[in-house]
Design a protein around this motif. Structure first.
Motif, mmCIF file in Angstrom:
data_model
loop_
_atom_site.group_PDB
_atom_site.id
_atom_site.type_symbol
_atom_site.label_atom_id
_atom_site.label_comp_id
_atom_site.label_asym_id
_atom_site.label_seq_id
_atom_site.Cartn_x
_atom_site.Cartn_y
_atom_site.Cartn_z
ATOM 1 N N PRO A 821 -30.715 3.206 -3.138
ATOM 2 C CA PRO A 821 -29.794 2.694 -2.162
ATOM 3 C C PRO A 821 -30.255 2.119 -0.793
ATOM 4 C CG PRO A 821 -29.295 4.886 -3.144
ATOM 5 C CD PRO A 821 -30.452 4.418 -3.724
ATOM 6 N N SER A 822 -31.529 2.885 -0.341
ATOM 7 C CA SER A 822 -31.834 2.348 0.986
ATOM 8 C C SER A 822 -32.549 1.129 0.727
ATOM 9 C CB SER A 822 -32.968 3.430 1.677
ATOM 10 O OG SER A 822 -34.178 3.322 0.457
ATOM 11 N N ASN A 823 -32.694 0.307 -0.240
ATOM 12 C CA ASN A 823 -33.170 -0.994 -0.531
ATOM 13 C C ASN A 823 -32.078 -1.901 -0.631
ATOM 14 O OD1 ASN A 823 -35.655 -0.319 0.431
ATOM 15 N ND2 ASN A 823 -36.427 -0.023 -2.172
ATOM 16 N N VAL A 824 -30.591 -1.615 -0.794
ATOM 17 C CA VAL A 824 -29.648 -2.474 -1.018
ATOM 18 C C VAL A 824 -28.921 -2.410 0.514
ATOM 19 C CG1 VAL A 824 -27.460 -2.667 -2.216
ATOM 20 C CG2 VAL A 824 -29.422 -1.422 -3.251
ATOM 21 N N LEU A 825 -28.965 -3.647 0.872
ATOM 22 C CA LEU A 825 -28.310 -3.960 2.406
ATOM 23 C C LEU A 825 -27.031 -4.722 2.050
ATOM 24 C CD1 LEU A 825 -30.391 -2.917 4.343
ATOM 25 C CD2 LEU A 825 -31.678 -4.004 2.528
ATOM 26 N N LEU A 826 -26.143 -4.635 3.079
ATOM 27 C CA LEU A 826 -24.641 -5.003 2.877
ATOM 28 C C LEU A 826 -24.500 -5.905 4.162
ATOM 29 C CD1 LEU A 826 -22.967 -1.748 1.913
ATOM 30 C CD2 LEU A 826 -23.931 -3.430 0.429
ATOM 31 N N ASP A 827 -24.032 -7.044 3.616
ATOM 32 C CA ASP A 827 -23.686 -8.112 4.848
ATOM 33 C C ASP A 827 -22.526 -7.999 5.485
ATOM 34 O OD1 ASP A 827 -21.911 -9.423 3.110
ATOM 35 O OD2 ASP A 827 -23.136 -11.091 2.885
ATOM 36 N N ASN A 828 -21.957 -8.669 6.312
ATOM 37 C CA ASN A 828 -20.496 -8.503 7.016
ATOM 38 C C ASN A 828 -19.474 -8.397 5.968
ATOM 39 O OD1 ASN A 828 -19.440 -8.428 9.672
ATOM 40 N ND2 ASN A 828 -18.632 -10.377 9.406
ATOM 41 N N ASP A 829 -19.549 -9.103 4.777
ATOM 42 C CA ASP A 829 -18.533 -9.046 3.889
ATOM 43 C C ASP A 829 -18.599 -8.059 2.774
ATOM 44 O OD1 ASP A 829 -17.121 -11.287 5.049
ATOM 45 O OD2 ASP A 829 -18.772 -12.798 4.132
ATOM 46 N N MET A 830 -19.699 -7.223 3.117
ATOM 47 C CA MET A 830 -19.974 -6.108 2.111
ATOM 48 C C MET A 830 -20.607 -6.545 0.972
ATOM 49 S SD MET A 830 -19.416 -3.345 3.732
ATOM 50 C CE MET A 830 -19.567 -2.131 2.421
#
Length: 1001
Positions: A821-830
């Motif tokens: 999970p810590s290596n999965v990043l979420l942008d402004n649109d998720m």
């Protein structure tokens, strides 16, 4: 006084008394009928929704006995029947209904009445039938209903009733039908239900009932139906049940939590026609005496834990040949082992459904299966069946659904399969079928779905098959070795929604007739040898939401019409030979992360986020235009000499720079250390957004109102950090995908103290990591935020899409080695982006530099809980290792539990924890927060949405996702699901969920 006078006075008195009594009676009738009228007016006044204007017919211009839905007694004018079913009415039912004292029947079913049903319904002592099912009533079952001793039928199913089933229900001894299904009832089934000697049908499905079914129920000798499906009942089935229900005709206890074995004494209920214990926790062997139930037409033990996985588990099928009217036999999702007995050829000629998929059965399909001539559904999928498909299968003329996928079948697909003219769904994927696709399949003119993917099929697609206009759901022949050109008959697939021809050897141009398939939602043609331009006729496919033409030999320009597809969500044109400027409309403008165009070196322009060079207009040769003929030749010679010298100098400088920069050669070094230090406030603590084993990540804003960036600063004192930096640069310079973290530049320099400084600069992800959403801490701003089901599903699809690209679409497959999970990043649109390639490695060919492979492998690390078990035994990194980590991640996304959670102890891991819960308890182990963040719409729409989320479709979707996670994280690498199938299945789950949701709203 004379006798005559006495008689005369007596007669006058009698007449007077008669008139008086008549007046009293008329007054009483008038009064009571007036009470009926007042109660009806009060009922009407509380209706808040009347879409069909039904209540307009209730007006005083006509007598209330003539109102629509009202029936009165012809002698006394009292209301005896209210029938308002299916009128779309909404409102509350008031206590005044008690005044309609002669009511015998009330039918308010299939409306949207809400609130508690009035307690004073118990004053209606003449009530015989009460139908309030399919509404939104809440609260407990009215306790005063216990006074309605004449009640024959009570249907309160599909509401929001809470509490327990009351013990006083046993007082309603006249009850014949009792339906309380699809509510929120809990507790036990009361022992007093056994007093309902006239009960014929008991429906308690889809509640939260628990405990054992009381033995008193088995003493209801005249009971003919018993249904408690969809609950959470616990306890064993009493062995004496068969002795105490000799007249039982239907016994349905599906979707519960019954445990223990099936009692042999069931056969003493010799009148049984329906026996259903599907979706429970039954164990042990199925009794081999069930054949004594000769009236049996429905037998369902699916989704239990029956069988031992060994030979002899299916011996009970031998006895079932005596059940000559058997129509349904459900045995799938158990642990039955052994081989299919030859006796199945002698099962009932009336057998319509035979489901025995998802077990541990091996061996061949008996040739005698062709005797089951009325079979409409045959499911043998997900077993260990081998051998070829018998030609006799073609004798099943009534077969509509055939599931053979995920076995070990081999040989050719029999030509006789084309005789199945009633076939609508054919699944033969994930086997070892070889040879060509039989053209006889073109005779199956009712076929809606055809799945032949992941076999060893060769040859071309017969035009008779590709031209089956009946195909509507999907047509999938991906991951075979099919070749040749795509027949123009593909244009006949006008109803098809999903077409996958990927990962084959098709060649030639994409036929323009494909533009006739206007119902297509998904089109996958990647991994072939198609050439030529993208046909203009594809502009007709405006329903597309996913288009993949990558890894072909397509040339020419990217058509502008692709930007006009308003529903398009994903577009992959990578690794072709496309040229020219990129459109800037539609998906090309709004969502650059949704398109993939890498591997097309002649493309230019487009939106800034694509980072491509601007397009220039090539003009006539500068030499020809400006050089006079007399000086042209000397000038050209001079130009060539100058160009040669420049090239030599450039090559020299590049080689020198490569040595200096330690393999960061293909990453632009345009940002200095000073700029990085300034934009992070001197690497201030308040700008620290994360840390890892090899360094820290800071947030910064580039000067001159530049973009926000994330800077990963390497801790070069940490052993392996420099090697991690080199490895990450090696990976990042070769990849680009919408679901991979986008790198801006790499920096290899010295800081202000003269120390080495290495950093990677990435696009900033404003919603940070998935870790912070799944496991928030009190001082983090995301603590109050949660992820909905659809957001989690989207993230799961994004990560799987990134892995599919890394494993299949790169020139050399890349293994990430640290999916968590810590290596999965979420942008402004998720939208999810996979990052941190510090441990990634290339899957080098055997002929590649073995020493480099050794170096890369020796640095391989991972995170506890996500590391595949084979890595611990020295096995080299592999794509199936990534799939294992992804499977754990998928389970974590939907349960909210880390694989190292304290709840997992004593040898129990997250996989075993979930396996034990599937399918019945899945809603008990999922992260409950995913249901707390639904949209905040007010009124009825929100109520419907909440109701929808409670429907079984939500459970089915989550079960399907969990099964994918378990398959991906299987202990044996060979048992793990292929990443392409993960992407495809998750997208199918999402589309199904959204479609049903839209229908519900």
């Amino acid at each position: 006084m004379s006798d005559c006078c006495v008689k005369s006075k007596s007669k006058v008195f009698q007449i007077t008394l008669y008139v008086f009594l008549l007046l009293c009676l008329n007054y009483a009738i008038a009064t009571t009928t007036n009470n009926d009228l007042k109660a009806l007016h009060d009922f009407k006044s509380h209706i808040v929704k009347d879409p069909f204007h039904f209540m307009n017919l209730w007006n005083d211009s006509i007598h209330h006995c003539n109102w629509t839905g009202i029936t009165c007694n012809m002698f006394n004018g009292r209301v005896i029947y209210m029938n308002l079913s299916s009128q779309g009415l909404s409102g509350i039912v008031t206590q005044s209904i008690e005044n309609i004292t002669f009511l015998t029947r009330i039918n308010l079913s299939y409306n949207t009445f809400y609130g508690e049903f009035p307690q004073k319904v118990g004053h209606l002592l003449n009530l015989q039938e009460l139908y309030i099912n399919n509404n939104n009533f809440s609260g407990n079952i009215p306790s005063n209903l216990s006074h309605c001793r004449e009640l024959i039928a009570l249907d309160a199913g599909q509401n929001n009733l809470t509490g327990t089933i009351p013990t006083w229900i046993g007082n309603l001894t006249s009850l014949v039908n009792l339906f309380l299904s699809r509510n929120n009832l809990h507790g036990n089934i009361p022992y007093e239900v056994g007093s309902l000697s006239n009960l014929r049908f008991l429906g308690l499905s889809l509640n939260y009932l628990s405990g054992k079914v009381p033995s008193s129920i088995y003493n209801i000798t005249s009971m003919t139906h018993f249904a408690v499906a969809g609950n959470h009942l616990y306890g064993d089935i009493p062995d004496g049940v068969g002795f105490t229900l000799p007249n039982l005709e239907a016994f349905l206890c599906e979707s519960n939590n019954f445990t223990g074995s099936i009692p042999r004494s069931l056969v003493n209920a010799s009148k049984l026609e329906i026996l259903g214990f599907g979706i429970n926790g039954l164990t042990g062997r199925v009794p081999d005496n069930l054949g004594l139930l000769r009236r049996l037409s429905y037998l369902n033990f699916q989704e239990n834990r029956l069988g031992s996985g060994r030979a002899g588990d299916l011996s009970f099928l031998d006895s079932l040949v005596n059940c000559t009217v058997l129509e349904f036999l459900g045995l799938h999702f158990n642990s039955f082992g052994g081989e299919l007995p030859i006796s199945i050829a002698n099962l009932s000629i009336q057998l319509n459904t035979f489901n025995i998929g998802s077990n541990r059965i091996h061996g061949n399909i008996p040739a005698g299966i062709g005797n089951l001539e009325n079979l409409a559904s045959l499911a043998l999928e997900r077993n260990n069946l081998t051998g070829s498909i018998p030609d006799s299968l073609g004798m099943l003329q009534n077969l509509q659904v055939l599931f053979l996928g995920d076995n070990h079948f081999s040989g050719r697909i029999p030509f006789s399969i084309g005789n199945l003219s009633s076939l609508t769904k054919l699944y033969m994927e994930l086997n070892y079928f070889e040879g060509s696709i039989p053209s006889s399949l073109g005779n199956c003119h009712k076929l809606l779905l055809l799945g032949l993917h992941r076999n060893k099929l060769t040859g071309t697609i017969p035009k008779e098959v590709i031209g089956l206009s009946s195909l509507a759901d999907y047509f999938d022949v991906s991951n075979n070795s099919l070749s040749g050109t795509l027949p123009t008959e593909v244009g006949k697939l006008v109803h098809l929604g999903f077409l996958d021809l990927s990962e084959n050897k098709f060649s030639g141009v994409i036929p323009s007739s494909l533009g006739s398939c206007t119902s297509l939602l998904t089109l996958y043609l990647q991994g072939n040898y198609f050439d030529g331009n993208i046909p203009r006729t594809l502009q007709n496919l405006r329903a597309l939401d996913d288009l993949d033409l990558s890894r072909n030999n397509l040339s020419g320009k990217i058509p502008k019409f692709l930007g006009d597809f308003k529903l398009l969500q994903h577009l992959n044109l990578s690794n072709n030979d496309l040229d020219g400027d990129i459109p800037t409309n539609g998906i090309f403008k709004k969502n650059a992360t949704a398109i993939a165009i890498y591997g097309n070196n002649k493309l230019c322009g487009g939106v800034r986020e694509l980072n491509l060079p601007a397009c220039t207009i090539r003009k006539a040769s500068m030499l020809r235009k400006f050089l006079a003929p007399k000086v042209a030749i000397p000038a050209i010679i001079a130009f060539v000499i100058l160009l040669s010298a420049s090239c030599f100098l450039a090559i020299f400088m590049v080689k020198r720079e490569r040595k200096k920069t330690s393999r960061t050669e293909d990453l632009e070094l345009a940002i200095s250390y000073s700029t990085i230090a300034k934009c992070t406030g001197g690497f201030a603590q308040e700008n620290l957004i994360g840390s890892g084993s090899f360094g820290s990540v800071y947030k910064g804003i580039l000067p001159n109102d530049g973009p926000t960036i994330a800077i990963k600063v390497l801790n070069l004192e940490q052993r392996g950090a420099s090697r991690s930096f080199i490895g990450e640069c090696q990976v990042l310079r070769n990849i680009r995908h919408r679901n991979l973290l986008k790198i801006i530049t790499a920096i290899s320099s010295i800081d202000h103290q003269g120390n080495d400084f290495k950093a990677l600069v990435f696009e900033f992800m404003p919603n940070r990591s998935l870790e912070e959403w799944l496991h928030p801490i009190n001082n983090v701003q995301y603590h109050t935020n949660t992820l909905t089901f659809i957001q989690r599903l989207n993230i799961a699809i994004d990560v799987s899409s990134a892995l599919e690209y890394l494993h299949q679409s790169c020139q050399t497959a890349i293994v990430h080695c640290d999916i968590k999970p810590s290596n999965v990043l979420l942008d402004n649109d998720m939208v999810a982006h996979v990052g941190d390639f510090g441990l990634a490695t290339f899957l080098l060919e055997e002929s590649s530099n073995s020493s480099m492979h050794s170096i890369m492998s020796s640095t391989l690390k991972g995170s506890i809980g996500y590391i595949p078990p084979e890595y611990g035994m020295g096995v080299k990194p592999s794509v199936v290792g990534d799939i294992y980590s992804y499977g754990i991640l998928l389970l974590e996304i939907f349960t909210g539990k880390r694989p190292t959670d304290e709840a997992f102890e004593g040898g129990i891991g997250i996989q075993q924890f979930i396996e034990r819960a599937l399918p019945n308890h899945v809603m008990e182990i999922v992260d409950p927060s995913m249901f707390s963040q639904q949209e905040s719409d007010e009124g009825e729409e929100n109520a419907i949405r909440r109701e929808f989320y409670n429907e079984t479709v939500m459970k089915d979707c989550i079960v399907s996702v969990m099964q994918i996670g378990l398959s991906c994280s299987a202990t044996s690498p060979s048992d793990r699901m292929h990443i392409a199938d993960v992407v495809k299945t998750l997208n199918a789950i999402k589309k199904s969920f959204i479609r049903i949701q839209q229908n519900a709203l």
